[in-house]
Structure formats: structure tokens, C-alpha cells
Scaffold this motif. Sequence first.
Motif, PDB file in Angstrom:
ATOM      1  N   THR A 204      28.034  45.728  42.057  1.00  0.00           N
ATOM      2  CA  THR A 204      28.683  45.113  43.207  1.00  0.00           C
ATOM      3  C   THR A 204      29.957  44.428  42.728  1.00  0.00           C
ATOM      4  O   THR A 204      29.915  43.645  41.775  1.00  0.00           O
ATOM      5  CB  THR A 204      27.748  44.082  43.866  1.00  0.00           C
ATOM      6  OG1 THR A 204      26.516  44.725  44.199  1.00  0.00           O
ATOM      7  CG2 THR A 204      28.372  43.502  45.120  1.00  0.00           C
ATOM      8  N   VAL A 205      31.076  44.732  43.364  1.00  0.00           N
ATOM      9  CA  VAL A 205      32.364  44.157  42.971  1.00  0.00           C
ATOM     10  C   VAL A 205      32.956  43.417  44.167  1.00  0.00           C
ATOM     11  O   VAL A 205      33.041  43.977  45.265  1.00  0.00           O
ATOM     12  CB  VAL A 205      33.359  45.240  42.490  1.00  0.00           C
ATOM     13  CG1 VAL A 205      34.699  44.612  42.111  1.00  0.00           C
ATOM     14  CG2 VAL A 205      32.780  46.013  41.307  1.00  0.00           C
ATOM     15  N   ILE A 206      33.344  42.172  43.947  1.00  0.00           N
ATOM     16  CA  ILE A 206      34.047  41.380  44.957  1.00  0.00           C
ATOM     17  C   ILE A 206      35.373  40.967  44.350  1.00  0.00           C
ATOM     18  O   ILE A 206      35.409  40.305  43.307  1.00  0.00           O
ATOM     19  CB  ILE A 206      33.236  40.140  45.375  1.00  0.00           C
ATOM     20  CG1 ILE A 206      31.841  40.557  45.871  1.00  0.00           C
ATOM     21  CG2 ILE A 206      33.970  39.353  46.460  1.00  0.00           C
ATOM     22  CD1 ILE A 206      30.930  39.382  46.163  1.00  0.00           C
ATOM     23  N   MET A 207      36.459  41.366  44.982  1.00  0.00           N
ATOM     24  CA  MET A 207      37.788  41.179  44.407  1.00  0.00           C
ATOM     25  C   MET A 207      38.702  40.444  45.381  1.00  0.00           C
ATOM     26  O   MET A 207      38.815  40.823  46.550  1.00  0.00           O
ATOM     27  CB  MET A 207      38.399  42.545  44.074  1.00  0.00           C
ATOM     28  CG  MET A 207      39.836  42.500  43.569  1.00  0.00           C
ATOM     29  SD  MET A 207      40.509  44.157  43.250  1.00  0.00           S
ATOM     30  CE  MET A 207      40.646  44.812  44.927  1.00  0.00           C
ATOM     31  N   VAL A 208      39.342  39.404  44.900  1.00  0.00           N
ATOM     32  CA  VAL A 208      40.418  38.750  45.641  1.00  0.00           C
ATOM     33  C   VAL A 208      41.738  39.390  45.236  1.00  0.00           C
ATOM     34  O   VAL A 208      42.020  39.547  44.046  1.00  0.00           O
ATOM     35  CB  VAL A 208      40.456  37.230  45.351  1.00  0.00           C
ATOM     36  CG1 VAL A 208      41.756  36.622  45.844  1.00  0.00           C
ATOM     37  CG2 VAL A 208      39.275  36.522  46.004  1.00  0.00           C
ATOM     38  N   THR A 209      42.524  39.793  46.215  1.00  0.00           N
ATOM     39  CA  THR A 209      43.830  40.384  45.925  1.00  0.00           C
ATOM     40  C   THR A 209      44.782  40.131  47.089  1.00  0.00           C
ATOM     41  O   THR A 209      44.348  39.939  48.222  1.00  0.00           O
ATOM     42  CB  THR A 209      43.720  41.904  45.671  1.00  0.00           C
ATOM     43  OG1 THR A 209      45.005  42.430  45.339  1.00  0.00           O
ATOM     44  CG2 THR A 209      43.190  42.639  46.887  1.00  0.00           C
ATOM     45  N   HIS A 210      46.075  40.119  46.788  1.00  0.00           N
ATOM     46  CA  HIS A 210      47.085  40.030  47.862  1.00  0.00           C
ATOM     47  C   HIS A 210      47.813  41.360  48.020  1.00  0.00           C
ATOM     48  O   HIS A 210      48.739  41.468  48.817  1.00  0.00           O
ATOM     49  CB  HIS A 210      48.091  38.909  47.550  1.00  0.00           C
ATOM     50  CG  HIS A 210      48.946  39.191  46.348  1.00  0.00           C
ATOM     51  ND1 HIS A 210      48.510  38.949  45.065  1.00  0.00           N
ATOM     52  CD2 HIS A 210      50.197  39.709  46.242  1.00  0.00           C
ATOM     53  CE1 HIS A 210      49.462  39.310  44.209  1.00  0.00           C
ATOM     54  NE2 HIS A 210      50.495  39.763  44.893  1.00  0.00           N
ATOM     55  N   GLU A 211      47.380  42.366  47.268  1.00  0.00           N
ATOM     56  CA  GLU A 211      48.064  43.657  47.269  1.00  0.00           C
ATOM     57  C   GLU A 211      47.265  44.697  48.057  1.00  0.00           C
ATOM     58  O   GLU A 211      46.161  45.092  47.629  1.00  0.00           O
ATOM     59  CB  GLU A 211      48.262  44.144  45.836  1.00  0.00           C
ATOM     60  CG  GLU A 211      49.099  43.200  44.981  1.00  0.00           C
ATOM     61  CD  GLU A 211      49.183  43.667  43.548  1.00  0.00           C
ATOM     62  OE1 GLU A 211      50.059  44.500  43.261  1.00  0.00           O
ATOM     63  OE2 GLU A 211      48.363  43.220  42.729  1.00  0.00           O
ATOM     64  N   PRO A 212      47.773  45.190  49.175  1.00  0.00           N
ATOM     65  CA  PRO A 212      47.055  46.201  49.960  1.00  0.00           C
ATOM     66  C   PRO A 212      46.731  47.457  49.159  1.00  0.00           C
ATOM     67  O   PRO A 212      45.686  48.088  49.375  1.00  0.00           O
ATOM     68  CB  PRO A 212      48.028  46.514  51.107  1.00  0.00           C
ATOM     69  CG  PRO A 212      48.893  45.303  51.221  1.00  0.00           C
ATOM     70  CD  PRO A 212      49.025  44.766  49.825  1.00  0.00           C
ATOM     71  N   GLU A 213      47.603  47.834  48.205  1.00  0.00           N
ATOM     72  CA  GLU A 213      47.350  49.036  47.409  1.00  0.00           C
ATOM     73  C   GLU A 213      46.090  48.876  46.558  1.00  0.00           C
ATOM     74  O   GLU A 213      45.358  49.843  46.337  1.00  0.00           O
ATOM     75  CB  GLU A 213      48.539  49.335  46.491  1.00  0.00           C
ATOM     76  CG  GLU A 213      49.845  49.609  47.215  1.00  0.00           C
ATOM     77  CD  GLU A 213      50.631  48.338  47.515  1.00  0.00           C
ATOM     78  OE1 GLU A 213      51.785  48.468  47.929  1.00  0.00           O
ATOM     79  OE2 GLU A 213      50.077  47.228  47.332  1.00  0.00           O
ATOM     80  N   MET A 214      45.836  47.662  46.080  1.00  0.00           N
ATOM     81  CA  MET A 214      44.644  47.412  45.289  1.00  0.00           C
ATOM     82  C   MET A 214      43.417  47.301  46.197  1.00  0.00           C
ATOM     83  O   MET A 214      42.342  47.822  45.877  1.00  0.00           O
ATOM     84  CB  MET A 214      44.803  46.128  44.461  1.00  0.00           C
ATOM     85  CG  MET A 214      46.037  46.104  43.566  1.00  0.00           C
ATOM     86  SD  MET A 214      46.100  47.482  42.410  1.00  0.00           S
ATOM     87  CE  MET A 214      47.624  48.287  42.884  1.00  0.00           C
ATOM     88  N   ALA A 215      43.578  46.663  47.351  1.00  0.00           N
ATOM     89  CA  ALA A 215      42.465  46.520  48.292  1.00  0.00           C
ATOM     90  C   ALA A 215      41.975  47.875  48.784  1.00  0.00           C
ATOM     91  O   ALA A 215      40.808  48.031  49.154  1.00  0.00           O
ATOM     92  CB  ALA A 215      42.890  45.649  49.472  1.00  0.00           C
ATOM     93  N   ALA A 216      42.857  48.881  48.778  1.00  0.00           N
ATOM     94  CA  ALA A 216      42.491  50.215  49.268  1.00  0.00           C
ATOM     95  C   ALA A 216      41.400  50.857  48.421  1.00  0.00           C
ATOM     96  O   ALA A 216      40.743  51.804  48.876  1.00  0.00           O
ATOM     97  CB  ALA A 216      43.728  51.101  49.301  1.00  0.00           C
ATOM     98  N   TYR A 217      41.184  50.372  47.202  1.00  0.00           N
ATOM     99  CA  TYR A 217      40.116  50.906  46.360  1.00  0.00           C
ATOM    100  C   TYR A 217      38.734  50.437  46.819  1.00  0.00           C
ATOM    101  O   TYR A 217      37.719  51.024  46.429  1.00  0.00           O
ATOM    102  CB  TYR A 217      40.329  50.487  44.906  1.00  0.00           C
ATOM    103  CG  TYR A 217      41.367  51.306  44.186  1.00  0.00           C
ATOM    104  CD1 TYR A 217      41.008  52.389  43.399  1.00  0.00           C
ATOM    105  CD2 TYR A 217      42.719  50.992  44.289  1.00  0.00           C
ATOM    106  CE1 TYR A 217      41.956  53.144  42.721  1.00  0.00           C
ATOM    107  CE2 TYR A 217      43.686  51.747  43.630  1.00  0.00           C
ATOM    108  CZ  TYR A 217      43.292  52.816  42.849  1.00  0.00           C
ATOM    109  OH  TYR A 217      44.240  53.573  42.193  1.00  0.00           O
ATOM    110  N   ALA A 218      38.672  49.378  47.599  1.00  0.00           N
ATOM    111  CA  ALA A 218      37.398  48.812  48.034  1.00  0.00           C
ATOM    112  C   ALA A 218      36.809  49.617  49.194  1.00  0.00           C
ATOM    113  O   ALA A 218      37.516  50.329  49.910  1.00  0.00           O
ATOM    114  CB  ALA A 218      37.589  47.354  48.445  1.00  0.00           C
ATOM    115  N   ASN A 219      35.503  49.467  49.376  1.00  0.00           N
ATOM    116  CA  ASN A 219      34.828  50.086  50.520  1.00  0.00           C
ATOM    117  C   ASN A 219      35.021  49.277  51.801  1.00  0.00           C
ATOM    118  O   ASN A 219      34.907  49.816  52.895  1.00  0.00           O
ATOM    119  CB  ASN A 219      33.325  50.212  50.246  1.00  0.00           C
ATOM    120  CG  ASN A 219      33.033  50.956  48.945  1.00  0.00           C
ATOM    121  OD1 ASN A 219      32.410  50.416  48.053  1.00  0.00           O
ATOM    122  ND2 ASN A 219      33.500  52.196  48.845  1.00  0.00           N
TER     123      ASN A 219
END
Length: 236
Positions: A204-219
Motif C-alpha cells: 500500500t502506497v500513500i504519496m503526497v505530491t503537488h505534481e499531477p504527472e506523479m499523481a497519475a501513477y496512483a490508482n
Amino acid sequence: MTDEPRTPPALIEMDDLKRVYGSGDATVFALNGVDLAIEKGEFVAIMGPSGSGKSTAMNIVGCLDTPSAGHYRFMGVDVGGLSRRQRALLRRHFLGFVFQGFNLLPRTSALENVELPLTYRGESPARRRALAQRALARVGLQGRETHTPGELSGGQQQRVAIARAIVTNPAVVLADEPTGNLDSRTSLEIMELLKALNRDQGMTVIMVTHEPEMAAYANRTIQFVDGRIAQARQAA
């Protein structure tokens, strides 16, 4: 008449969670009534502007902060009722952390950096070494075990940090802006690694990011605004 089978609780549950700082005119509602459930095996990105509550939510999930009201349950256990020592044990045995700034010991080898969480758990030197070598192999750093952070690129340092986070086989990896200090190409490599750990290892991965390109990797992407969840969106 047989009882209906009970649905197991989500891995992480927040019910009407609030976190308040200050008092009187200086009162700040960092979280103001958050309801959230994260299931085992999800990859969730948390986004939002500065002051939106995303980092506060991450700190509470990581047992680095406690709610002012409401409930935070981890594996069905109400974390608000745990002592400081019990929360520290929960962090040690169930959570792995990846930070924007890597947070590696500068004069210590990659292998020794990865061994560190196992030292806190009291593992034997031989087991620490074996598990750390395996974790470094999982992030593609075979042959770099003796290198110090200064002898590694930024991307390699973050891979060491990820190996340190997963060496205890945690239930959850918490990644706080894990690509914030990396160039675009290296950022994508790190995201591919986190995605593979989620997809192939079931972490399980929970990631804080401000970059939409990185958030796109999440489910799933969760958007915080003013201490509340403004939007939750599943990946297409």
C-alpha cells in the motif's frame, strides 16, 4: 439463520477527523471533518495547495501527529487510544517512510542506511545484512551496497531511501513528495519503482505530491482544500 459475514475494516479509516492548532483568534483547522478509507494494496496520491491539510493527514496516518477529534483507525485499531510508545511501535513495525530530502546518514554506506530500521527492531547483524541486501536488489542497486550517499546520484539516493522504507516489509509506504528533489527523468524512474512495488509486491502506497504527472501513477487521487477532502478520483 446464519449471521452475515462481517466486512473486514479498511486498512486505514478516518471518521470526522479534525486537527486544530492554536486557540481563540489564532485557531487553525488543519483538518476539519475528514472521512477517508484506504484499502490494503491501494496506491493513493494526496494533493492540495499549501495549507490544505494534506501534510497533516499524512502525519496522522504516520503516527507523527494525533487528531484533536474524530477517529483514525489502522487495521481496525483506534490509534487515538494508543500511548506514545504504542504509536512508535506501530510506526516501527507497520510503516515505511520516504522523504523528499532522502534523509540518509551521509557517512554511512547504502547497506548500513537500509539496515537502520532493522537495528531499531533488534534484528541480528546477519539478518539485517541479508534483508538490507535483498531490499537494495529490489530497487536495482546491486553492487552499490558499500557506496555512501555522496557517491550516489540523487535518484540512487532516493532508491536507497525506498529500500530503507521497504526493508521491514511494512503494511504501508508513506511517500512525502518523493520526487521533489529530482529531475524529470529520474522522477519518472522513481515513480515506476513505487508503482512496481505496489503492483508486484502488493504494498500500500500513500504519496503526497503537488505534481499531477506523479499523481497519475496512483490508482486514486484525493484533493484536499481548506482541511477537507474536495475531490476523490479513481484512475481511468
